[in-house]
Write a protein that holds these residues in place. Structure first.
Motif, PDB file in Angstrom:
ATOM      1  N   VAL A  11       0.832  -1.210   0.000  1.00  0.00           N
ATOM      2  CA  VAL A  11       0.000   0.000   0.000  1.00  0.00           C
ATOM      3  C   VAL A  11       0.866   1.258   0.000  1.00  0.00           C
ATOM      4  O   VAL A  11       0.578   2.232  -0.704  1.00  0.00           O
ATOM      5  CB  VAL A  11      -0.940  -0.006   1.213  1.00  0.00           C
ATOM      6  N   SER A  12       1.962   1.242   0.776  1.00  0.00           N
ATOM      7  CA  SER A  12       2.845   2.414   0.803  1.00  0.00           C
ATOM      8  C   SER A  12       3.467   2.651  -0.569  1.00  0.00           C
ATOM      9  O   SER A  12       3.653   3.800  -1.019  1.00  0.00           O
ATOM     10  CB  SER A  12       3.948   2.232   1.857  1.00  0.00           C
ATOM     11  N   GLY A  13       3.779   1.566  -1.291  1.00  0.00           N
ATOM     12  CA  GLY A  13       4.307   1.714  -2.644  1.00  0.00           C
ATOM     13  C   GLY A  13       3.271   2.323  -3.572  1.00  0.00           C
ATOM     14  O   GLY A  13       3.593   3.195  -4.397  1.00  0.00           O
ATOM     15  N   GLN A  18       1.808   6.745  -6.706  1.00  0.00           N
ATOM     16  CA  GLN A  18       0.701   7.588  -7.154  1.00  0.00           C
ATOM     17  C   GLN A  18       1.103   9.068  -7.049  1.00  0.00           C
ATOM     18  O   GLN A  18       0.814   9.864  -7.932  1.00  0.00           O
ATOM     19  CB  GLN A  18      -0.535   7.325  -6.309  1.00  0.00           C
ATOM     20  N   THR A  19       1.812   9.412  -5.967  1.00  0.00           N
ATOM     21  CA  THR A  19       2.307  10.792  -5.823  1.00  0.00           C
ATOM     22  C   THR A  19       3.288  11.134  -6.930  1.00  0.00           C
ATOM     23  O   THR A  19       3.267  12.235  -7.489  1.00  0.00           O
ATOM     24  CB  THR A  19       2.979  10.960  -4.453  1.00  0.00           C
ATOM     25  N   LYS A  20       4.146  10.148  -7.269  1.00  0.00           N
ATOM     26  CA  LYS A  20       5.106  10.409  -8.351  1.00  0.00           C
ATOM     27  C   LYS A  20       4.385  10.603  -9.675  1.00  0.00           C
ATOM     28  O   LYS A  20       4.735  11.490 -10.478  1.00  0.00           O
ATOM     29  CB  LYS A  20       6.111   9.264  -8.446  1.00  0.00           C
ATOM     30  N   PHE A  43      12.174   9.461  -2.781  1.00  0.00           N
ATOM     31  CA  PHE A  43      11.616   8.482  -1.847  1.00  0.00           C
ATOM     32  C   PHE A  43      12.614   8.174  -0.741  1.00  0.00           C
ATOM     33  O   PHE A  43      13.830   8.322  -0.908  1.00  0.00           O
ATOM     34  CB  PHE A  43      11.272   7.172  -2.572  1.00  0.00           C
ATOM     35  N   SER A  44      12.076   7.696   0.384  1.00  0.00           N
ATOM     36  CA  SER A  44      12.908   7.123   1.456  1.00  0.00           C
ATOM     37  C   SER A  44      12.140   5.983   2.092  1.00  0.00           C
ATOM     38  O   SER A  44      10.896   5.952   2.067  1.00  0.00           O
ATOM     39  CB  SER A  44      13.265   8.195   2.493  1.00  0.00           C
ATOM     40  N   GLU A  45      12.859   5.041   2.673  1.00  0.00           N
ATOM     41  CA  GLU A  45      12.183   3.884   3.257  1.00  0.00           C
ATOM     42  C   GLU A  45      11.571   4.238   4.612  1.00  0.00           C
ATOM     43  O   GLU A  45      12.041   5.152   5.304  1.00  0.00           O
ATOM     44  CB  GLU A  45      13.171   2.737   3.418  1.00  0.00           C
ATOM     45  N   ARG A  72       8.063   5.818   1.649  1.00  0.00           N
ATOM     46  CA  ARG A  72       7.316   7.048   1.806  1.00  0.00           C
ATOM     47  C   ARG A  72       7.940   8.118   0.893  1.00  0.00           C
ATOM     48  O   ARG A  72       9.069   7.993   0.437  1.00  0.00           O
ATOM     49  CB  ARG A  72       7.336   7.541   3.240  1.00  0.00           C
ATOM     50  N   VAL A  73       7.170   9.188   0.617  1.00  0.00           N
ATOM     51  CA  VAL A  73       7.675  10.316  -0.169  1.00  0.00           C
ATOM     52  C   VAL A  73       8.502  11.210   0.757  1.00  0.00           C
ATOM     53  O   VAL A  73       7.965  11.780   1.718  1.00  0.00           O
ATOM     54  CB  VAL A  73       6.536  11.122  -0.809  1.00  0.00           C
ATOM     55  N   ALA A  74       9.785  11.294   0.484  1.00  0.00           N
ATOM     56  CA  ALA A  74      10.662  12.102   1.331  1.00  0.00           C
ATOM     57  C   ALA A  74      10.518  13.588   1.001  1.00  0.00           C
ATOM     58  O   ALA A  74      10.463  14.439   1.900  1.00  0.00           O
ATOM     59  CB  ALA A  74      12.106  11.668   1.168  1.00  0.00           C
ATOM     60  N   SER A  75      10.446  13.907  -0.305  1.00  0.00           N
ATOM     61  CA  SER A  75      10.329  15.308  -0.706  1.00  0.00           C
ATOM     62  C   SER A  75       9.889  15.392  -2.164  1.00  0.00           C
ATOM     63  O   SER A  75      10.094  14.454  -2.936  1.00  0.00           O
ATOM     64  CB  SER A  75      11.651  16.050  -0.525  1.00  0.00           C
TER      65      SER A  75
END
Length: 544
Positions: A11-13, A18-20, A43-45, A72-75
């Protein structure tokens, strides 16, 4: 429960990619947006779970076993690299080449943008497409701009007329031909020859000339009767023959002594040539040449006749320009330079419409043997323009070393002319130009340009700290650091292109590549979820 972890990781992927995809979609949608800066997702884990220690002891490569819990999306970072400069031909379309942002004000705060598609509104304010006021520094009445201080709305008064300026200086440059005026030249119609028929030289004995029909003797006189420069006839110059061996050079020298300032006699290719002693109009001529025999034995020389081969003329170089009084009316000025002697010229000024010149209308300019002005190089003129204008005076300067112009007298073409004068009439604004430093210059119908304003550019210490507020505008947050605002000429490596816009810096090839990898990663994360679901189903079915 471990299968639940894999579901959460999947789900996190899905969420992250989706954000990307949202970011990629936004980039592609703005591929033709002026000044748009593309974004990228980093991204970051997520945290890792420790599932137990390693039983290998101190010799094991790690002391614990960890399993990640997803991504998760880091920035979401913005790329501020230079976009392509696209020419539009519209003066108020502006593109920044280098660092910095245009500064606009929405009425409450200053914002920054790279989109320079500006225009003037009905009030003469330079605004962007949303009506935000472009910031800069307006010029004062003298056309001076004081940058670096508090910015203001850039505004142009299109109805404002440029006041006239009285002429204070007229500059002349070029060359006066050293041979503009000529001397009168009188020359023999034929050359002297010696007894062998060769052209006689200055060292030839007079009695050895083929023109000498009976040898001259001591005391014989050669008398030249001539008309002087002023037209006085009957003047004479005499030469008394001496001992044998008296030459043509001896005769010429003696005759020149009698001629004095009237002219100069010379032997040129065997012919006698008399040149006037001064430039300009002359009546100089040789009327007759006779031998007065001292002993009465008919000694004689057949002298040739003489003719004028060059008229003496005083010629003039005329220069003209328009000078302006304090009301901006033009007056046609004519300055005549007349060569009156070698290295000496007289000038006379007048106005075509007859305005009275009260001082400085005449004078003399002299040059040295190198053709450089030695006196009279600068003079002042004063005249009465009439029609309500006050007395006007201006300086006339021959050459200007600060401007790289010279006023010379060489033997060459007459090129001297008026190269500049600093007065002008009233002007109406007809156009606006913008230079690389962001200066808005008014172009007036009297040929003058005047600085009206200068655009301000802003910059920050950390561009990643800028917050996007829509419409291509950025707000400086605390993360951006200090905001610097100044003109383009005070910002290194920054210039403004007028008639051009900065295009989007989106790289479609890169975006499509990222889209493919994002799609595959999203599909893979979905497969992790579906596979974990199937495994959970198998675990539930164990009860059956």
């Amino acid at each position: 429960m471990s299968l639940i972890k894999s579901l959460n990781s999947g789900v996190s992927g899905l969420k992250s990619f989706q954000t990307k995809m949202d970011t990629i979609g936004n980039n592609i949608a703005n591929v033709d947006t002026t000044g748009f800066k593309s974004s990228r997702v980093s991204f970051s884990e997520l945290m890792n779970e420790n599932i137990g220690g390693n039983s290998g002891g101190e010799s094991a490569p790690s002391l614990s076993n960890q399993v990640g819990l997803g991504v998760r999306v880091a920035s979401v970072d913005r790329d501020f690299s230079q976009g392509t400069i696209e020419n539009t031909g519209k003066t108020t379309d502006l593109a920044i080449e280098g660092d910095g942002f245009f500064v606009v004000n929405n009425g409450n705060q200053n914002l920054m943008t790279r989109a320079g598609n500006f225009t003037f509104n009905k009030n003469g304010n330079l605004v962007d497409q949303s009506g935000n006021y472009v910031q800069g520094y307006n010029a004062n009445d003298s056309g001076n701009i004081l940058g670096g201080g508090t910015t203001e709305n850039v505004r142009i008064d299109f109805e404002n007329a440029l006041p006239p300026q009285q002429t204070d200086e007229v500059n002349l440059a070029g060359n006066l031909n050293a041979n503009t005026s000529t001397t009168q030249i009188v020359q023999a119609q034929s050359a002297f020859t010696d007894s062998s028929g060769n052209i006689a030289a200055g060292t030839t004995d007079i009695n050895d000339l083929s023109q000498t029909t009976s040898d001259l003797e001591v005391g014989d006189v050669i008398e030249v009767t001539y008309t002087q420069n002023d037209g006085t006839a009957g003047a004479t110059a005499d030469f008394e023959y001496g001992t044998d061996g008296t030459t043509l050079d001896d005769m010429v020298a003696a005759l020149n002594t009698d001629l004095g300032a009237q002219g100069d006699l010379a032997l040129v290719d065997g012919m006698l040539q008399l040149k006037s002693g001064s430039l300009g109009d002359s009546e100089l001529n040789i009327d007759s040449t006779n031998v007065i025999d001292n002993a009465g034995d008919a000694d004689a020389v057949n002298f040739p006749g003489f003719q004028v081969t060059q008229e003496g003329e005083t010629n003039t170089q005329t220069m003209s320009t328009t000078v302006y009084d304090d009301l901006g009316k033009g007056h046609s000025l004519l300055i005549d330079f007349t060569q009156v002697a070698e290295n000496e010229w007289e000038y006379e000024a007048e106005f075509a419409d007859g305005e009275t010149i009260s001082s400085g209308s005449t004078g003399t300019v002299t040059f040295d043997e190198m053709g450089q002005v030695t006196s009279g190089g600068n003079f002042n003129m004063e005249f009465e323009p009439g029609n309500g204008a006050g007395t006007t005076n201006f300086d006339v300067e021959l050459g200007d070393s600060s401007q790289g112009t010279t006023f010379t007298q060489y033997s060459g073409a007459n090129t001297a002319k008026v190269v500049s004068q600093d007065g002008y009439s009233q002007g109406s604004l007809v156009d606006i130009s913008i230079d690389g430093d962001g200066r808005l210059q008014g172009v007036y119908d009297n040929g003058q340009n005047k600085d009206l304003a200068q655009l301000a550019l802003g910059n920050v210490q950390n561009e990643d700290g800028l917050e996007m507020v829509g419409g291509g505008l950025f707000r400086a947050t605390s993360a951006a650091g200090e905001v610097f605002i100044d003109s383009a000429d005070n910002l290194s490596d920054s210039s403004i292109n007028s008639g051009a816009l900065e295009g989007s810096n989106v790289d479609l090839a890169q975006e499509f590549t990222e889209m493919i990898t994002s799609q595959r990663a999203y599909q893979s994360s979905a497969r992790v979820i579906s596979t974990s679901d199937e495994m959970l189903t198998e675990a539930v079915n164990l009860k059956r």
